[in-house]
Motif scaffolding. Structure first.
Motif, PDB file in Angstrom:
ATOM      1  N   ALA A  36       0.830  -1.205   0.000  1.00  0.00           N
ATOM      2  CA  ALA A  36       0.000   0.000   0.000  1.00  0.00           C
ATOM      3  C   ALA A  36       0.863   1.254   0.000  1.00  0.00           C
ATOM      4  CB  ALA A  36      -0.920  -0.007   1.211  1.00  0.00           C
ATOM      5  N   VAL A  37       0.344   2.333  -0.546  1.00  0.00           N
ATOM      6  CA  VAL A  37       1.006   3.626  -0.581  1.00  0.00           C
ATOM      7  C   VAL A  37       1.044   4.195   0.842  1.00  0.00           C
ATOM      8  CG1 VAL A  37       0.770   5.989  -1.424  1.00  0.00           C
ATOM      9  CG2 VAL A  37       0.296   4.085  -2.946  1.00  0.00           C
ATOM     10  N   LEU A  38       2.166   4.792   1.219  1.00  0.00           N
ATOM     11  CA  LEU A  38       2.297   5.398   2.539  1.00  0.00           C
ATOM     12  C   LEU A  38       1.863   6.858   2.499  1.00  0.00           C
ATOM     13  CD1 LEU A  38       5.750   3.966   3.636  1.00  0.00           C
ATOM     14  CD2 LEU A  38       3.475   3.150   4.263  1.00  0.00           C
ATOM     15  N   CYS A  39       1.100   7.281   3.507  1.00  0.00           N
ATOM     16  CA  CYS A  39       0.630   8.659   3.625  1.00  0.00           C
ATOM     17  C   CYS A  39       0.888   9.157   5.034  1.00  0.00           C
ATOM     18  CB  CYS A  39      -0.865   8.748   3.344  1.00  0.00           C
ATOM     19  SG  CYS A  39      -1.345   8.293   1.667  1.00  0.00           S
ATOM     20  N   SER A  40       0.975  10.481   5.176  1.00  0.00           N
ATOM     21  CA  SER A  40       1.129  11.089   6.496  1.00  0.00           C
ATOM     22  C   SER A  40       0.304  12.367   6.563  1.00  0.00           C
ATOM     23  CB  SER A  40       2.599  11.406   6.779  1.00  0.00           C
ATOM     24  OG  SER A  40       3.084  12.364   5.868  1.00  0.00           O
ATOM     25  N   VAL A  41      -0.037  12.766   7.799  1.00  0.00           N
ATOM     26  CA  VAL A  41      -0.754  14.019   8.035  1.00  0.00           C
ATOM     27  C   VAL A  41       0.055  14.848   9.025  1.00  0.00           C
ATOM     28  CG1 VAL A  41      -3.043  13.125   7.526  1.00  0.00           C
ATOM     29  CG2 VAL A  41      -2.175  12.950   9.849  1.00  0.00           C
ATOM     30  N   SER A  42       0.033  16.174   8.842  1.00  0.00           N
ATOM     31  CA  SER A  42       0.778  17.087   9.702  1.00  0.00           C
ATOM     32  C   SER A  42      -0.131  18.223  10.164  1.00  0.00           C
ATOM     33  CB  SER A  42       1.983  17.679   8.954  1.00  0.00           C
ATOM     34  OG  SER A  42       2.850  16.671   8.538  1.00  0.00           O
ATOM     35  N   PRO A  43      -0.664  18.130  11.384  1.00  0.00           N
ATOM     36  CA  PRO A  43      -1.496  19.218  11.892  1.00  0.00           C
ATOM     37  C   PRO A  43      -0.640  20.430  12.242  1.00  0.00           C
ATOM     38  CG  PRO A  43      -1.233  17.515  13.555  1.00  0.00           C
ATOM     39  CD  PRO A  43      -0.557  17.018  12.315  1.00  0.00           C
ATOM     40  N   GLN A  44      -1.164  21.618  12.012  1.00  0.00           N
ATOM     41  CA  GLN A  44      -0.454  22.862  12.315  1.00  0.00           C
ATOM     42  C   GLN A  44      -1.148  23.547  13.488  1.00  0.00           C
ATOM     43  OE1 GLN A  44      -0.669  24.800   8.510  1.00  0.00           O
ATOM     44  NE2 GLN A  44       0.563  23.227   7.517  1.00  0.00           N
ATOM     45  N   GLY A  65       0.201   7.803  -5.275  1.00  0.00           N
ATOM     46  CA  GLY A  65      -0.929   8.243  -4.467  1.00  0.00           C
ATOM     47  C   GLY A  65      -1.910   7.110  -4.268  1.00  0.00           C
ATOM     48  N   PRO A  66      -2.765   7.229  -3.229  1.00  0.00           N
ATOM     49  CA  PRO A  66      -3.711   6.156  -2.921  1.00  0.00           C
ATOM     50  C   PRO A  66      -4.971   6.222  -3.785  1.00  0.00           C
ATOM     51  CG  PRO A  66      -3.983   7.917  -1.360  1.00  0.00           C
ATOM     52  CD  PRO A  66      -2.829   8.315  -2.254  1.00  0.00           C
ATOM     53  N   SER A  95      -5.133   9.838  -5.536  1.00  0.00           N
ATOM     54  CA  SER A  95      -4.020   9.633  -6.459  1.00  0.00           C
ATOM     55  C   SER A  95      -2.991  10.757  -6.423  1.00  0.00           C
ATOM     56  CB  SER A  95      -4.534   9.350  -7.871  1.00  0.00           C
ATOM     57  OG  SER A  95      -5.135  10.473  -8.443  1.00  0.00           O
ATOM     58  N   VAL A  96      -2.622  11.289  -7.566  1.00  0.00           N
ATOM     59  CA  VAL A  96      -1.521  12.245  -7.672  1.00  0.00           C
ATOM     60  C   VAL A  96      -1.794  13.534  -6.889  1.00  0.00           C
ATOM     61  CG1 VAL A  96      -2.249  13.409  -9.795  1.00  0.00           C
ATOM     62  CG2 VAL A  96       0.187  13.182  -9.287  1.00  0.00           C
ATOM     63  N   ASP A  97      -3.068  13.865  -6.643  1.00  0.00           N
ATOM     64  CA  ASP A  97      -3.401  15.079  -5.891  1.00  0.00           C
ATOM     65  C   ASP A  97      -2.960  15.013  -4.436  1.00  0.00           C
ATOM     66  OD1 ASP A  97      -4.511  16.199  -8.153  1.00  0.00           O
ATOM     67  OD2 ASP A  97      -6.537  15.528  -7.669  1.00  0.00           O
ATOM     68  N   SER A 127      -8.149   8.697   6.699  1.00  0.00           N
ATOM     69  CA  SER A 127      -8.386   7.325   6.292  1.00  0.00           C
ATOM     70  C   SER A 127      -7.850   7.162   4.872  1.00  0.00           C
ATOM     71  CB  SER A 127      -9.881   7.027   6.347  1.00  0.00           C
ATOM     72  OG  SER A 127     -10.130   5.717   5.910  1.00  0.00           O
ATOM     73  N   VAL A 128      -6.902   6.248   4.698  1.00  0.00           N
ATOM     74  CA  VAL A 128      -6.287   5.990   3.400  1.00  0.00           C
ATOM     75  C   VAL A 128      -6.814   4.658   2.872  1.00  0.00           C
ATOM     76  CG1 VAL A 128      -4.116   5.657   2.159  1.00  0.00           C
ATOM     77  CG2 VAL A 128      -4.183   7.152   4.161  1.00  0.00           C
ATOM     78  N   VAL A 129      -7.318   4.667   1.649  1.00  0.00           N
ATOM     79  CA  VAL A 129      -7.774   3.434   1.010  1.00  0.00           C
ATOM     80  C   VAL A 129      -6.876   3.206  -0.204  1.00  0.00           C
ATOM     81  CG1 VAL A 129      -9.669   2.255  -0.158  1.00  0.00           C
ATOM     82  CG2 VAL A 129     -10.146   3.801   1.753  1.00  0.00           C
ATOM     83  N   ASP A 130      -6.217   2.051  -0.225  1.00  0.00           N
ATOM     84  CA  ASP A 130      -5.346   1.702  -1.349  1.00  0.00           C
ATOM     85  C   ASP A 130      -5.284   0.185  -1.473  1.00  0.00           C
ATOM     86  OD1 ASP A 130      -3.617   2.701  -3.450  1.00  0.00           O
ATOM     87  OD2 ASP A 130      -1.985   1.739  -2.355  1.00  0.00           O
ATOM     88  N   ASN A 131      -5.435  -0.292  -2.686  1.00  0.00           N
ATOM     89  CA  ASN A 131      -5.426  -1.738  -2.953  1.00  0.00           C
ATOM     90  C   ASN A 131      -6.388  -2.485  -2.032  1.00  0.00           C
ATOM     91  OD1 ASN A 131      -3.501  -1.575  -5.007  1.00  0.00           O
ATOM     92  ND2 ASN A 131      -1.831  -1.602  -3.529  1.00  0.00           N
ATOM     93  N   LYS A 132      -7.573  -1.899  -1.835  1.00  0.00           N
ATOM     94  CA  LYS A 132      -8.640  -2.495  -1.023  1.00  0.00           C
ATOM     95  C   LYS A 132      -8.253  -2.640   0.443  1.00  0.00           C
ATOM     96  CE  LYS A 132     -10.569  -4.873  -4.959  1.00  0.00           C
ATOM     97  NZ  LYS A 132     -10.918  -6.129  -5.583  1.00  0.00           N
ATOM     98  N   ARG A 133      -7.244  -1.884   0.876  1.00  0.00           N
ATOM     99  CA  ARG A 133      -6.831  -1.863   2.275  1.00  0.00           C
ATOM    100  C   ARG A 133      -7.083  -0.470   2.818  1.00  0.00           C
ATOM    101  NH1 ARG A 133      -0.905  -4.559   1.611  1.00  0.00           N
ATOM    102  NH2 ARG A 133      -1.603  -6.566   0.825  1.00  0.00           N
TER     103      ARG A 133
END
Length: 148
Positions: A36-44, A65-66, A95-97, A127-133
Motif C-alpha cells: 500500500a502507498v504510505l501517507c502522512s498528516v501534519s497538523p499545524q 498516491g492512494p 491519487s496524484v493530488d 483514512s487511506v484506502v489503497d489496494n482495497k486496504r
C-alpha cells in the motif's frame, strides 16, 4: 558415464539460474501493487487569520498516491481539561493530488471559527484506502493560547 551425468546436471542448473537470476523482476513489484502507498498528516498549530482562529493540516502520500484519502480537520478548545471540537470538516482527495507533485498549499486543508479566548489545538484524522486496504492516520498539533 558418472562424470557425464554430473556435468549434465551442472549445465542444467546453470541454465535455470541464468534464466531466473538477476534479470527477473521481483514478484512484489510486478504483482500490481501488493504494498500500500504510505501517507502522512501534519497538523499545524491554530493561528489568527482574517479575524478568525484557523486550524490547518497538510497531508502527503508517496507516488502514485492512494485510491482515496479522507482527511478530517478539527479545531478543538480546552474546556476545563477536556478537548471539545469547535468546528470540523472532512475533505477527500486521491491519487496524484495527494503527492508532492502538487504544491504544499494544494495539500493543505483548514477550518476556522470566530476569534475567542481559550487554548486551542488542531486534531487531524485520516483514512487511506489503497489496494482495497484501509489505514487510519491521526495527529495533534501543539496548543495555542488566545491566538487572536
Amino acid at each position: 558415464m558418472r562424470n557425464t551425468v554430473i556435468a549434465f546436471f551442472l549445465i542444467l542448473a546453470a541454465i535455470v539460474i541464468t534464466k531466473t537470476g538477476t534479470g527477473s523482476t521481483p514478484r512484489a513489484a510486478s504483482s500490481g501493487g501488493s504494498v500500500a502507498v504510505l501517507c502522512s498528516v501534519s497538523p499545524q498549530r491554530p493561528v489568527k487569520k482574517d479575524g478568525r482562529i484557523v486550524a490547518a493540516a497538510q497531508f502527503r502520500c508517496d507516488s502514485p498516491g492512494p485510491d482515496g484519502l479522507t482527511v478530517t480537520v478539527q479545531l478543538q478548545r480546552n474546556d476545563g481539561g477536556t478537548w471539545t471540537t469547535v468546528v470540523r470538516e472532512s475533505f477527500a482527495s486521491k491519487s496524484v493530488d495527494t503527492t508532492r507533485e502538487v504544491s504544499a498549499a494544494a495539500r493543505t486543508r483548514q477550518v476556522g471559527t470566530a476569534c475567542a479566548a481559550g487554548t486551542f489545538r488542531t486534531l487531524v484524522e485520516g483514512s487511506v484506502v489503497d489496494n482495497k486496504r484501509t489505514k487510519q492516520l491521526s495527529g495533534t498539533s501543539g496548543e495555542r493560547r488566545n491566538p487572536c
